[in-house]
Each structure stands twice: as structure tokens, then as C-alpha cells.
Write an enzyme that holds these catalytic residues in place. Structure first.
Site, short mmCIF file in Angstrom:
data_model
loop_
_atom_site.label_atom_id
_atom_site.label_comp_id
_atom_site.label_asym_id
_atom_site.label_seq_id
_atom_site.Cartn_x
_atom_site.Cartn_y
_atom_site.Cartn_z
N LEU A 12 0.83 -1.21 0.00
CA LEU A 12 0.00 0.00 0.00
C LEU A 12 0.86 1.26 0.00
CD1 LEU A 12 -2.73 1.40 0.14
CD2 LEU A 12 -2.62 1.20 2.64
N ASP A 34 11.19 3.66 12.53
CA ASP A 34 10.57 2.55 13.26
C ASP A 34 9.38 3.13 14.04
OD1 ASP A 34 9.81 0.55 14.94
OD2 ASP A 34 11.82 0.15 15.75
N THR A 99 -7.97 -3.93 9.06
CA THR A 99 -8.18 -5.21 8.37
C THR A 99 -9.53 -5.85 8.68
OG1 THR A 99 -7.33 -7.48 8.29
CG2 THR A 99 -6.97 -6.30 10.32
N TYR A 123 -2.80 -11.24 15.45
CA TYR A 123 -2.71 -10.17 14.44
C TYR A 123 -3.99 -9.33 14.45
CZ TYR A 123 -3.17 -8.02 9.82
OH TYR A 123 -3.39 -7.13 8.79
N1 LIG Z 1 -1.66 -7.63 3.13
C1 LIG Z 1 -2.93 -7.92 3.37
O1 LIG Z 1 -3.45 -8.94 2.90
C2 LIG Z 1 -3.78 -6.97 4.18
C3 LIG Z 1 -5.14 -7.27 4.38
C4 LIG Z 1 -5.93 -6.40 5.12
C5 LIG Z 1 -5.38 -5.26 5.67
N2 LIG Z 1 -4.05 -5.01 5.48
C6 LIG Z 1 -3.50 -3.78 6.08
O2 LIG Z 1 -3.13 -2.91 5.03
C7 LIG Z 1 -2.02 -2.12 5.44
C8 LIG Z 1 -0.92 -2.20 4.40
O3 LIG Z 1 -0.50 -3.56 4.26
P1 LIG Z 1 0.56 -4.03 3.16
O4 LIG Z 1 0.13 -5.38 2.68
O5 LIG Z 1 0.78 -2.92 2.19
O6 LIG Z 1 1.85 -4.20 4.07
P2 LIG Z 1 3.26 -4.83 3.66
O7 LIG Z 1 3.39 -4.89 2.19
O8 LIG Z 1 3.45 -6.08 4.46
O9 LIG Z 1 4.26 -3.72 4.20
C9 LIG Z 1 4.38 -3.47 5.57
C10 LIG Z 1 5.14 -2.18 5.73
O10 LIG Z 1 5.26 -1.94 7.13
C11 LIG Z 1 6.60 -1.59 7.39
N3 LIG Z 1 6.95 -1.90 8.77
C12 LIG Z 1 6.96 -3.08 9.40
N4 LIG Z 1 7.37 -2.91 10.69
C13 LIG Z 1 7.62 -1.58 10.84
C14 LIG Z 1 8.09 -0.78 11.90
N5 LIG Z 1 8.37 -1.29 13.11
N6 LIG Z 1 8.22 0.55 11.70
C15 LIG Z 1 7.93 1.10 10.49
N7 LIG Z 1 7.49 0.40 9.44
C16 LIG Z 1 7.34 -0.93 9.62
C17 LIG Z 1 7.42 -2.40 6.39
O11 LIG Z 1 8.69 -1.81 6.26
P3 LIG Z 1 10.00 -2.65 5.82
O12 LIG Z 1 9.56 -3.61 4.75
O13 LIG Z 1 10.91 -1.56 5.34
O14 LIG Z 1 10.46 -3.36 7.06
C18 LIG Z 1 6.56 -2.23 5.15
O15 LIG Z 1 6.83 -1.00 4.54
C19 LIG Z 1 -1.61 -2.65 6.83
O16 LIG Z 1 -2.22 -1.85 7.81
C20 LIG Z 1 -2.23 -4.03 6.88
O17 LIG Z 1 -2.49 -4.46 8.20
C21 LIG Z 1 -3.25 -5.82 4.73
#
Ligand SMILES: NC(=O)c1ccc[n+]([C@@H]2O[C@H](COP(=O)([O-])OP(=O)(O)OC[C@H]3O[C@@H](n4cnc5c(N)ncnc54)[C@H](OP(=O)(O)O)[C@@H]3O)[C@@H](O)[C@H]2O)c1
Length: 287
Positions: A12, A34, A99, A123
Site C-alpha cells: 500500500l 521505526d 483489516t 494479528y
Molecule cells: N496484506 C494484506 O493482505 C492486508 C489485508 C488487510 C489489511 N491489510 C492492512 O493494510 C495495510 C498495508 O498492508 P501491506 O500489505 O501494504 O503491508 P506490507 O506490504 O506487508 O508492508 C508493511 C510495511 O510496514 C513496514 N513496517 C513493518 N514494521 C515496521 C516498523 N516497526 N516501523 C515502520 N514500518 C514498519 C514495512 O517496512 P520494511 O519492509 O521496510 O520493514 C513495510 O513498509 C496494513 O495496515 C495491513 O495491516 C493488509
């Protein structure tokens, strides 16, 4: 508008940065900021002077959260609180993303924003805690719940996007070897660029509070995988499996479909059907 985007190395976050271009005054992944470090969060937010702080960061390893609950809560619950407080201190809007896993998936009708959450996994509980802490912080906020997100580059925590992982499994298997995919969990696959666009439009409309946003339609993970191999023209059979037969500690909702009525009531058009978005992703965006 001046946007600050955390989690900018995720699915995202990348899509938001691409959508917003030079409206992004600061963006970064965990190496740059972080979100569990309140002083660092305050310093970065103060320095960037954003109008909007979008938290696209998350601990997205659903299985890992079962054993590393404190770490998941630090990112998914305390991180959003630190960001909300820092945003509030510079009079910026907090946009947080959550989520469908806040629900237990027992309801057959789509869940609306008033339905009572009941997460089944650590989670899901950590994401629900993040929502509550943002709301309780007293800051102006917009929280967007979504489902089964897929996008360019994939999620590092999950080892790629779902379609990419299916195609990688297909490529790694022997010819004709079937892929087993869960057919007793229903989701609404959501394309990260479509969600990013919807978030920007909600912000532009001045929307506040909680909204459910996904692409149109729903399917089982099995059907999502079938459509992926069909569109990618990969000749691998996909067969149905039950979640409990595939193992894993985390319990996931069986049928957590999100109602988009509140989103559509803002006058914004519905997002396109998920299969249309998947076709675009596989045609142009697969990495
Ligand atoms: N993926 C799904 O299926 C899904 C479904 C429903 C809702 N969501 C929600 O949608 C949103 C976006 O998800 P996404 O799939 O785009 O996530 P993603 O691709 O897994 O990316 C997660 C991001 O969070 C960062 N991150 C992790 N730990 C961190 C920390 N301690 N401090 C700062 N940044 C941190 C990671 O940075 P690095 O990679 O640089 O470590 C990465 O940029 C989230 O809120 C997720 O819960 C996702």
C-alpha cells in the site's frame, strides 16, 4: 496537500507514493522510521510538517504474531498511537489502515462499520487495538479497513503478493502437480493502487472516522488462485483444501466480507471488481 507515508516499502505504501507523487513530503519503511519508537516518530513528523500522516506500516506476519505477540502489538497498536499523537501535535490528519481480520467471519451478511469486532488471531487483536488507540488519542482521524491486499512488489512479511506466491509455487512444482489452496475462507481481494486512490479521495472529501474499502466482489482464496493461474495462462491444477488441513496456528475469519455502503454514501464510485484489478496487475505490474 503534504503527505507523510510510513510503511512506504510495502504494497500500500508504494501505491500511495506512486499515486501522490510530489505531494509526498516524507516516506520510508522501517529502516527510515521505526513506528515503535515514539521519539523518532515525533521527530520525523515534526520535521516533515505534513497535513496528512498515512500509516501504511504493519506487522503483517499473521502466523508469526501468534508467537511474537508483543512485537506485533508494538507495530500494530502502539505504532499507530505514536503516529496519531505526533500528527495531532502538528495539526495533521491521521489516516490509519486496518483489516477484515478484526471480525470472526461468522456473519454471512457483509460487516458494516457498526458491527462488533471479534478477532480470532493475535494479528487481528493487535490491529483492533491500533484502531482503538488512534480513536482514543483524540486526534482527527480516518481509519480504513481493507481485505486481502495485493500489489506491486508484494508484502515482504508474507513473501510476496498472493498472486505472485501462487505463480511462484506453480513454477516451483513438478509439471501437473496441483496447488492446494484454502476454499473455506472468503475474502475480497483488494488491489493496492485502487485502495490508495480511494484513500486519497476520502481524504479530499474530508471524510473522518471508520470506513470499509475493498474492490467489488468476494471469493475464496482457492478461487483467487484459480483466477490468477487462468489470467497468467499457467497450466497448473488448483485444488481445494480446508484451512485446518493445511496447518498454521492463527485462526482466520471464514467469511469477513466488508460492506462498502458507508464509503459509497460519500458519493465516491465503488472500486472496480477484484478480477478486473487482478487482470491489470498480472498484465502490467507483476514483479
Ligand atoms: N496484506 C494484506 O493482505 C492486508 C489485508 C488487510 C489489511 N491489510 C492492512 O493494510 C495495510 C498495508 O498492508 P501491506 O500489505 O501494504 O503491508 P506490507 O506490504 O506487508 O508492508 C508493511 C510495511 O510496514 C513496514 N513496517 C513493518 N514494521 C515496521 C516498523 N516497526 N516501523 C515502520 N514500518 C514498519 C514495512 O517496512 P520494511 O519492509 O521496510 O520493514 C513495510 O513498509 C496494513 O495496515 C495491513 O495491516 C493488509
Amino acid at each position: 496537500m503534504r503527505y507523510l507515508i510510513t510503511g512506504a516499502t510495502g504494497q500500500l505504501g508504494r501505491a500511495l507514493c506512486a499515486r501522490l507523487g510530489n505531494e509526498v513530503v516524507w516516506s520510508g519503511g522501517s529502516a527510515e522510521l521505526d513506528v515503535t519508537d515514539p521519539e523518532a516518530v515525533a521527530r520525523v513528523v515534526r520535521g516533515a510538517r505534513p497535513d496528512i500522516v498515512v500509516n501504511a506500516s504493519a506487522w503483517n506476519d499473521v502466523e508469526g504474531a501468534e508467537t511474537l505477540g508483543a512485537a506485533a502489538f508494538a507495530v500494530n497498536a502502539l505504532g499507530p498511537l505514536h503516529l496519531a499523537r505526533a500528527a495531532s501535535a502538528v495539526a495533521a490528519l491521521t489516516v490509519h489502515v486496518s483489516t477484515d481480520f478484526v471480525f470472526d467471519g461468522a456473519q454471512q451478511a457483509p460487516y458494516d462499520e457498526h458491527d462488533c469486532p471479534r478477532p480470532l488471531s493475535v494479528y487481528g487483536a493487535s490491529k483492533l487495538a491500533g484502531e482503538h488507540l488512534v480513536a482514543a488519542s483524540g486526534c482527527p482521524y480516518l481509519i480504513v479497513r481493507t481485505s486481502a491486499l495485493f500489489g506491486r512488489g508484494g508484502s515482504r512479511a508474507k513473501g510476496g503478493s498472493f498472486p505472485d506466491r501462487i505463480l511462484a509455487r506453480a513454477a516451483a512444482g513438478s509439471p501437473g502437480e496441483p496447488l492446494q489452496v484454502v476454499s473455506d475462507q472468503v475474502c475480497s481481494p483488494t488491489y493496492a493502487p485502487d485502495l490508495a486512490d480511494a484513500i486519497v479521495k476520502l481524504v479530499a472529501k474530508g471524510a473522518r472516522g471508520l470506513f470499509h474499502v475493498t474492490n467489488q466482489g468476494s471469493c475464496t482464496w482457492y478461487a483467487f488462485a484459480q483466477e490468477t493461474v487462468r489470467v497468467a495462462r499457467v497450466d497448473v491444477p488448483v485444488i481445494e483444501a480446508r484451512a485446518r488441513d493445511l496447518g498454521g496456528k492463527a485462526r482466520r475469519p471464514g467469511h469477513a466480507i466488508l460492506s462498502k455502503e458507508r464509503y459509497e454514501a460519500t458519493g465516491l464510485p465503488p472500486l472496480r471488481p477484484w478480477a478486473e484489478a487482478l487482470a491489470e496487475y498480472l498484465g502490467t505490474g507483476r514483479s
